[in-house]
Design an enzyme around this catalytic site. Structure first.
Site, PDB file in Angstrom:
ATOM      1  N   LYS A 131       0.844  -1.193   0.000  1.00 17.95           N
ATOM      2  CA  LYS A 131       0.000   0.000   0.000  1.00 17.95           C
ATOM      3  C   LYS A 131       0.884   1.249   0.000  1.00 17.95           C
ATOM      4  O   LYS A 131       1.685   1.444   0.908  1.00 17.95           O
ATOM      5  CB  LYS A 131      -0.931  -0.010   1.206  1.00 17.95           C
ATOM      6  CG  LYS A 131      -1.890  -1.196   1.203  1.00 17.95           C
ATOM      7  CD  LYS A 131      -2.709  -1.284   2.468  1.00 17.95           C
ATOM      8  CE  LYS A 131      -1.862  -1.620   3.670  1.00 17.95           C
ATOM      9  NZ  LYS A 131      -2.661  -1.884   4.884  1.00 17.95           N
ATOM     10  N   THR A 176      -7.819   9.279   9.084  1.00 17.86           N
ATOM     11  CA  THR A 176      -7.541   8.036   8.354  1.00 17.86           C
ATOM     12  C   THR A 176      -7.369   6.845   9.294  1.00 17.86           C
ATOM     13  O   THR A 176      -6.822   5.814   8.901  1.00 17.86           O
ATOM     14  CB  THR A 176      -6.275   8.194   7.497  1.00 17.86           C
ATOM     15  OG1 THR A 176      -5.176   8.569   8.360  1.00 17.86           O
ATOM     16  CG2 THR A 176      -6.459   9.257   6.425  1.00 17.86           C
ATOM     17  N   GLY A 236      -7.716   3.538  10.963  1.00 23.66           N
ATOM     18  CA  GLY A 236      -8.328   2.278  10.566  1.00 23.66           C
ATOM     19  C   GLY A 236      -8.338   1.997   9.084  1.00 23.66           C
ATOM     20  O   GLY A 236      -8.943   1.023   8.639  1.00 23.66           O
ATOM     21  N   THR A 237      -7.627   2.826   8.311  1.00 25.80           N
ATOM     22  CA  THR A 237      -7.643   2.643   6.859  1.00 25.80           C
ATOM     23  C   THR A 237      -7.142   1.261   6.448  1.00 25.80           C
ATOM     24  O   THR A 237      -7.730   0.606   5.585  1.00 25.80           O
ATOM     25  CB  THR A 237      -6.786   3.724   6.179  1.00 25.80           C
ATOM     26  OG1 THR A 237      -7.300   5.010   6.511  1.00 25.80           O
ATOM     27  CG2 THR A 237      -6.793   3.556   4.675  1.00 25.80           C
ATOM     28  N   GLY A 238      -6.033   0.816   7.051  1.00 25.85           N
ATOM     29  CA  GLY A 238      -5.460  -0.476   6.677  1.00 25.85           C
ATOM     30  C   GLY A 238      -6.397  -1.638   6.977  1.00 25.85           C
ATOM     31  O   GLY A 238      -6.567  -2.549   6.152  1.00 25.85           O
ATOM     32  N   CYS A 239      -7.010  -1.609   8.167  1.00 24.01           N
ATOM     33  CA  CYS A 239      -7.963  -2.659   8.539  1.00 24.01           C
ATOM     34  C   CYS A 239      -9.144  -2.670   7.574  1.00 24.01           C
ATOM     35  O   CYS A 239      -9.608  -3.728   7.130  1.00 24.01           O
ATOM     36  CB  CYS A 239      -8.475  -2.418   9.957  1.00 24.01           C
ATOM     37  SG  CYS A 239      -7.209  -2.318  11.232  1.00 24.01           S
TER      38      CYS A 239
END
Length: 273
Positions: free
Chosen positions: A174, A207, A209-212
């Site tokens: 990412k 942002t 929690g974007t990865g989860c």
């Protein structure tokens, strides 16, 4: 029948990341979400203040209970903080053949709280990553897994190929913070081809929690039976919209909006081989 997905991850008391984000993202992507908690954290929009790992027998019992009763069509892992937890989760995934599997190698929170023990990284590489359909490291996580600098788009492409050699079927690096791009460019390598997924980089502090959210959306799309590239493209569009309509809650980094309005479409990501 509505597909079922399973998230194996930690809890976020602030509701923006972890299991809470995973379940919201899965439901928003048309999947019934189930869960197995690995840890409980005390956190808000500012920081993770404390974390407590659940006993291994409870983690195993949760996964066994879900997998023995629900037709799990995809699974996703998040915070697995110790070598023992990774080993337990890996054993359960193999036993119940939980696939496709999205592995989000959560290592550290935005506030700097360590969510993965240093001595657990080798176990992650040796036990869990080889079971993954796709792993979804950000640039920081890719650096730590490979012990190499990852800053540019070319670095991300090289990192995706190097991480693939660890045994995952595919790798999504990412690139939300690439130094040489004004856009958020993610790189997917499936062992044969490189694909890039690009969307505008949105100027917002909200942002959390974007990865989860992204990893769970990918798992949900895979649960629908879609190809990996299609799943990533749809999840990228969803998470971009979720960031565009992020929620300025709390006084720190607010959460993404897991149920964005559909009449404000995000720019459709471009996928190129």
């Amino acid at each position: 029948m509505k597909p079922v997905a399973l998230s194996i991850a930690g809890s976020d008391s602030g509701g923006g990341a972890g299991i809470q984000a995973d379940l919201k993202a899965m439901e928003a992507n048309g999947v019934f979400g189930t869960s197995a908690l690995t840890a409980v954290t005390a956190q808000n929009t500012h920081a993770v203040e404390m974390a407590f790992d659940l006993p291994l027998r409870i983690i195993r019992a949760q996964i066994d209970a879900v997998a023995s009763d629900f037709p799990v069509a995809a699974a996703k892992t998040g915070m697995l903080s110790s070598a023992a937890i990774i080993e337990t989760v890996s054993d359960c995934i193999a036993t119940h053949e939980l696939t496709p599997l999205v592995v989000d190698p959560v290592m550290i929170s935005k506030s700097g709280y360590k969510l993965l023990a240093d001595d657990a990284i080798d176990t992650l590489i040796e036990r869990l990553i080889p079971l993954a359909t796709v792993i979804t490291p950000n640039l920081h996580e890719a650096r730590h897994l490979l012990q190499m600098d990852v800053q540019t788009l070319d670095d991300a492409r090289a990192a995706a190929k190097a991480l693939h050699e660890l045994g995952a079927k595919a790798v999504l690096v990412k690139g939300g913070h690439l130094s040489d791009s004004d856009e958020a460019v993610d790189v997917l390598y499936d062992g044969r081809s490189l694909h890039t997924f690009s969307a505008p980089r949105i100027d917002t502090p909200h942002t959390h929690g974007t990865g989860c959210t992204y990893a769970s959306a990918i798992a949900a799309q895979l649960a629908h039976g879609r190809s990996l590239t299609d799943a990533v493209e749809r999840a990228k569009q969803y998470v971009t919209r979720a960031i565009e309509q992020a929620l300025p809650l709390g006084s720190g980094h607010g959460p993404t909006n897991h149920f964005p309005t559909l009449d404000t479409p995000a720019t459709t990501p471009s996928a190129a081989s």
